[in-house]
Scaffold this motif. Structure first.
Motif, mmCIF file in Angstrom:
data_model
loop_
_atom_site.group_PDB
_atom_site.id
_atom_site.type_symbol
_atom_site.label_atom_id
_atom_site.label_comp_id
_atom_site.label_asym_id
_atom_site.label_seq_id
_atom_site.Cartn_x
_atom_site.Cartn_y
_atom_site.Cartn_z
ATOM 1 N N LEU A 184 23.437 -2.811 38.688
ATOM 2 C CA LEU A 184 24.810 -2.267 38.629
ATOM 3 C C LEU A 184 25.037 -1.705 36.945
ATOM 4 O O LEU A 184 25.270 -0.598 36.696
ATOM 5 C CB LEU A 184 26.019 -2.919 38.798
ATOM 6 C CG LEU A 184 27.218 -2.073 38.824
ATOM 7 C CD1 LEU A 184 27.699 -0.982 39.720
ATOM 8 C CD2 LEU A 184 28.526 -3.231 38.980
ATOM 9 N N ARG A 185 24.567 -2.584 35.998
ATOM 10 C CA ARG A 185 24.701 -2.424 34.707
ATOM 11 C C ARG A 185 23.809 -1.010 34.282
ATOM 12 O O ARG A 185 23.985 -0.186 33.352
ATOM 13 C CB ARG A 185 24.102 -3.621 33.883
ATOM 14 C CG ARG A 185 24.194 -3.243 32.220
ATOM 15 C CD ARG A 185 25.598 -2.910 31.841
ATOM 16 N NE ARG A 185 25.736 -2.947 30.455
ATOM 17 C CZ ARG A 185 25.321 -1.669 29.972
ATOM 18 N NH1 ARG A 185 24.925 -0.597 30.499
ATOM 19 N NH2 ARG A 185 25.327 -1.843 28.371
ATOM 20 N N ASN A 186 22.418 -1.144 34.965
ATOM 21 C CA ASN A 186 21.665 0.048 34.550
ATOM 22 C C ASN A 186 22.294 1.328 35.389
ATOM 23 O O ASN A 186 21.906 2.326 34.926
ATOM 24 C CB ASN A 186 20.436 -0.317 35.067
ATOM 25 C CG ASN A 186 19.841 -1.235 34.089
ATOM 26 O OD1 ASN A 186 19.846 -1.554 32.787
ATOM 27 N ND2 ASN A 186 18.995 -2.131 34.632
ATOM 28 N N GLY A 228 35.603 -2.300 24.353
ATOM 29 C CA GLY A 228 37.170 -1.894 24.583
ATOM 30 C C GLY A 228 36.868 -1.759 26.383
ATOM 31 O O GLY A 228 38.054 -1.300 26.842
ATOM 32 N N ARG A 229 35.974 -2.103 27.015
ATOM 33 C CA ARG A 229 35.901 -2.217 28.523
ATOM 34 C C ARG A 229 35.796 -3.561 29.283
ATOM 35 O O ARG A 229 35.146 -4.304 28.492
ATOM 36 C CB ARG A 229 34.964 -1.172 29.182
ATOM 37 C CG ARG A 229 35.116 0.353 28.861
ATOM 38 C CD ARG A 229 34.281 1.216 29.382
ATOM 39 N NE ARG A 229 34.434 2.602 28.905
ATOM 40 C CZ ARG A 229 35.298 3.353 29.413
ATOM 41 N NH1 ARG A 229 36.249 2.880 30.556
ATOM 42 N NH2 ARG A 229 35.561 4.811 29.104
ATOM 43 N N GLN A 230 36.458 -3.628 30.290
ATOM 44 C CA GLN A 230 36.357 -4.921 31.043
ATOM 45 C C GLN A 230 35.900 -4.618 32.565
ATOM 46 O O GLN A 230 36.271 -3.737 33.097
ATOM 47 C CB GLN A 230 37.855 -5.576 31.018
ATOM 48 C CG GLN A 230 37.815 -6.884 31.772
ATOM 49 C CD GLN A 230 39.272 -7.661 31.438
ATOM 50 O OE1 GLN A 230 39.135 -8.997 31.579
ATOM 51 N NE2 GLN A 230 40.234 -6.990 31.489
ATOM 52 N N VAL A 231 35.048 -5.512 32.966
ATOM 53 C CA VAL A 231 34.322 -5.784 34.279
ATOM 54 C C VAL A 231 34.599 -6.680 35.099
ATOM 55 O O VAL A 231 34.423 -8.071 34.319
ATOM 56 C CB VAL A 231 32.653 -4.981 34.258
ATOM 57 C CG1 VAL A 231 32.466 -5.128 35.694
ATOM 58 C CG2 VAL A 231 32.696 -3.811 33.706
ATOM 59 N N MET A 271 30.736 2.244 33.114
ATOM 60 C CA MET A 271 31.702 1.098 33.196
ATOM 61 C C MET A 271 31.707 0.226 32.229
ATOM 62 O O MET A 271 32.857 -0.462 31.920
ATOM 63 C CB MET A 271 31.473 0.284 34.533
ATOM 64 C CG MET A 271 31.358 1.139 35.860
ATOM 65 S SD MET A 271 30.633 -0.011 37.334
ATOM 66 C CE MET A 271 31.736 -1.459 37.092
ATOM 67 N N PHE A 272 30.778 -0.153 31.566
ATOM 68 C CA PHE A 272 30.509 -1.110 30.319
ATOM 69 C C PHE A 272 30.659 -0.617 29.090
ATOM 70 O O PHE A 272 30.418 0.518 28.578
ATOM 71 C CB PHE A 272 28.929 -1.808 30.758
ATOM 72 C CG PHE A 272 28.715 -2.264 32.080
ATOM 73 C CD1 PHE A 272 29.237 -3.591 32.408
ATOM 74 C CD2 PHE A 272 28.416 -1.411 33.079
ATOM 75 C CE1 PHE A 272 28.969 -4.091 33.721
ATOM 76 C CE2 PHE A 272 28.289 -1.968 34.451
ATOM 77 C CZ PHE A 272 28.573 -3.366 34.568
#
Length: 729
Positions: free
Chosen positions: A436-438, A447-450, A443-444
């Motif tokens: 998912l990260r790739n 300043g962002r939260q997953v 999303m990542f």
């Protein structure tokens, strides 16, 4: 038949592995006491096993180099035809993996002819869904590679078959044994055995009792499958009582398994080694008798041959003996340690996700990321959350993630494919988070939260596929059972109950579902599952066995209780589905129904059951159980795992368990982890009570709905999300 059947020789060939000829030899002798039966070994010449009962091996004296050159399915024929020599009497060759259950007179050849056994006697179904596929006939031949017969004086045909199996050295691949036998039947005097009782196999099975089974890949550990190596739903199912009875009668003959031929030291003879042996007319040393010298020579040849045979290696290491030598050597060492796999291929990528754009980083809403276009338990949670946010005014976007085998929803729902908010809820399991990260890097970042909304069905993740916790700021489990396994990780872990919104069934009536069309007033137990959710975990076999214990015989009047097991994805998990069919065979009151229904119809089906049964080994949540409880259906369920968050002894009939190891072959679950084995006698007793005590069924169903009404609702869920994510409100 115009030829004599006395004085017949039978050669039983034994391939490398754990198969033994004793039971097959005894079966032939019982059917034909006057025939002369001898076994021949077709494996490692140094590992030929001892025989029992005074039997002696027929000496094959196969050249060791030839053992390397012939493909695995040709080994038994190479050994048998070498051992036979001059054919002075009618000779039948049968390979272990076949089983004899009666007279074989129709196989006996006339002088000068060979007899082959067709795989098919009638035109087969050719709709592309059944296996083996017809393409296999072109590759492997249209006649059996397990049995053939040679008449007196058919030496020329036997010699041609033997030489053809060894293949001229200029050919890359050997011709399959069945194809060689088929060609021999075209080139030499021959007869096709048209006795349909000879050659019951994955291609055909007679209505009458077969007298010769042709099941070379049968595995007694998976006795419900005629051939566990097939790629899909079989043409011949063993889910018929008479067929399973035949398998049971032949069990001792079918015991054991064929294994790859190996060199001294345990090196499997693979395609590359066979290719090397074919390309060299004379080997410098005998592979078994002069093992050390042969290994030194093979070490020099193997990697050179592999590089020559693979375009991807040639592209990556074009100068493998020069400037690329060190890199090629490093790759070879890794391949030897880890197992060979094609380069430049990412096997994890099943589908590419649609393009996702980042449009902002607002703090008043949430990006919902998950398998929104597919049917699965994880995607259902995502859709439930989206519905709750709709009703409570929480801004959100939806992003469809496509890395899944789960079946698509039809028609395909629309998604935004937009990252608009700083916070994302990812309905994607932990073992997919690295992907998912790739796949969706938008999303990542700073300043962002997953948040990972993760599902897991065991008490521990130790020994399982590693999870990508380093890419998650928080992990939420929708039951305490699912949250607890992650609490040791260095990341915030929370139990966040997602409310079970009351489901809305379609208007489809009970009689409009095929298995229930004639159910009338019968008490119907239902089981629902997706085979892709690990069939052994869902454990429908336990429900079938409990039903059989509760009601040992089907009601002769057709008015007794029924069990309907509703599945999806049988075509992808056909082995598990075949086992289910075998477990249910012989009972007209047990129906196995594989059908993908629209979600509203699925809910209506659950409401059409008189009771739902879930003898699961473990459940993360069990959404189908909650749906049944909303619909006031009484439930018989395992007293273990995530369902206990919303189920108790008043609202369900809970079945106590014994904890047992998961066991091998059930990835992603570790073999030594524990899960539940529900007690089937208790489950059977609960089934009988629901049938005989109507008031009990009604009271449990009513308590189930009260339990759903008492659970924390949508307002509490929204407040918890806002608090944990610090959303602007």
């Amino acid at each position: 038949m115009d030829h004599l059947v006395d004085g017949v020789d039978v050669i039983v060939t034994v391939p490398p592995g754990s198969r033994r000829p004793d039971a097959l030899l005894a079966a032939v002798s019982a059917a034909h006491p006057d025939w002369n039966c001898r076994p021949v070994w077709a494996g490692d010449p140094q590992l030929r096993p001892k025989l029992v009962g005074g039997q002696r091996w027929l000496d094959a004296s196969v050249d060791e180099a030839d053992l390397l050159r012939v493909d695995p399915d040709g080994l038994p024929w190479l050994a048998a035809l070498t051992a036979i020599g001059s054919i002075e009497r009618p000779t039948i060759v049968i390979s272990c993996g076949a089983a004899v259950l009666g007279e074989l007179t129709s196989l006996v050849p006339a002088d000068g002819e060979i007899v082959v056994v067709p795989k098919l006697l009638d035109p087969p179904v050719n709709d592309g869904t059944l296996h083996p596929s017809l393409e296999v006939l072109a590759e492997d031949g249209a006649v059996s590679a397990s049995v053939a017969a040679f008449g007196r004086g058919s030496d020329a045909a036997a010699a041609w078959i033997r030489e053809s199996l060894l293949v001229p050295t200029r050919l890359e691949h050997a011709v399959a044994a069945g194809r060689v036998l088929e060609l021999a039947a075209e080139l030499f005097p021959s007869r096709r055995c048209l006795d349909d009782r000879i050659g019951a196999s994955v291609w055909r099975w007679p209505d009458d009792n077969p007298v010769l089974l042709d099941l070379p890949n049968f595995d007694s550990e998976r006795f419900w499958l005629a051939d566990p190596t097939l790629d899909g739903r079989p043409r011949v199912t063993l889910g018929v009582p008479a067929r399973m009875g035949t398998i049971n009668r032949a069990a001792d003959q079918l015991a054991g398994a064929t294994e790859p031929l190996r060199l001294p030291g345990g090196i499997e003879i693979d395609k590359a080694i066979r290719r090397i042996a074919r390309h060299h007319r004379a080997l410098p040393a005998r592979p078994w008798s002069d093992a050390a010298a042969f290994r030194r020579w093979l070490d020099e040849q193997y990697w050179e041959d592999l590089h020559w045979s693979r375009g991807d290696l040639q592209a990556i290491f074009p100068h493998h003996t020069g400037s690329d030598a060190d890199r090629f050597s490093a790759w070879a060492q890794r391949a030897a340690a880890d197992g060979d796999a094609p380069l430049m291929v990412d096997p994890g990528v099943l589908r590419s996700s649609s393009s996702v754009v980042q449009t902002g980083a607002r703090r008043d809403g949430v990006n919902l990321v998950g398998y929104f276009k597919h049917q699965s338990g994880v995607s259902n949670v995502g859709r439930r959350v989206a519905g709750i946010f709709d009703r409570h005014g929480i801004p959100y976007t939806t992003v469809a993630y496509e890395r899944t085998w789960s079946p698509p929803i039809v028609p395909e729902p629309e998604t935004d494919q937009r990252i608009e908010f700083a916070d994302s809820l990812a309905f994607v399991n932990g073992d997919q988070f690295n992907h998912l990260r790739n796949d969706i890097p938008q999303m990542f970042g700073p300043g962002r939260q997953v948040v990972g909304m993760w599902s897991w069905e065991l008490e521990t993740i130790e020994g399982a596929t590693p999870v990508g916790y380093q890419h998650a700021d928080q992990i939420w489990g929708t039951t305490t059972f699912m949250a607890d396994p992650f609490r040791h990780l260095p990341v915030q872990v929370e139990h966040v109950h997602v409310p079970f919104t009351e489901p809305t069934p379609s208007t489809r009536r009970r009689t409009e579902f095929a298995p229930l069309a004639d159910a009338d007033d019968r008490f119907v137990f239902g089981v629902v599952l997706d085979h892709l959710s690990i069939t052994e975990r869902k454990n429908p076999v336990a429900a079938v066995r409990a039903f059989r214990r509760a009601f040992p015989t089907a009601d002769a009047t057709g008015s007794g209780p029924m069990l309907v097991v509703k599945t999806i994805n049988a075509e992808r998990c056909w082995e598990d589905h075949e086992r289910l069919l075998v477990e249910a065979s012989g009972r007209s009151d047990i129906v196995i129904w594989n059908e993908l229904l629209p979600i509203a119809d699925h809910v209506a089906l659950i409401g059409s059951f008189d009771a739902l049964v879930s003898l699961h080994r473990s459940e993360g949540v069990g959404l189908h159980l909650a749906e049944a409880m909303w619909l006031e259906r009484p439930i018989i369920a395992t007293n273990y795992s995530g369902n206990l968050d919303f189920m108790d002894a008043e609202s369900a009939l809970l079945v106590d368990v014994d904890m047992v190891p998961v066991g091998p072959g059930l990835a992603p679950y570790p073999a030594d982890a524990l899960w539940a084995a529900p007690r089937l006698d208790d489950a059977a007793a609960a089934m009988r009570r629901l049938v005989t005590e109507p008031d009990l069924a009604a009271s449990v169903g009513a308590a189930a709905r009260r339990k759903m009404l008492s659970m924390p609702g949508e307002a509490e869920f929204v407040a918890r999300v806002v608090d944990l994510l610090h959303l602007d409100r």
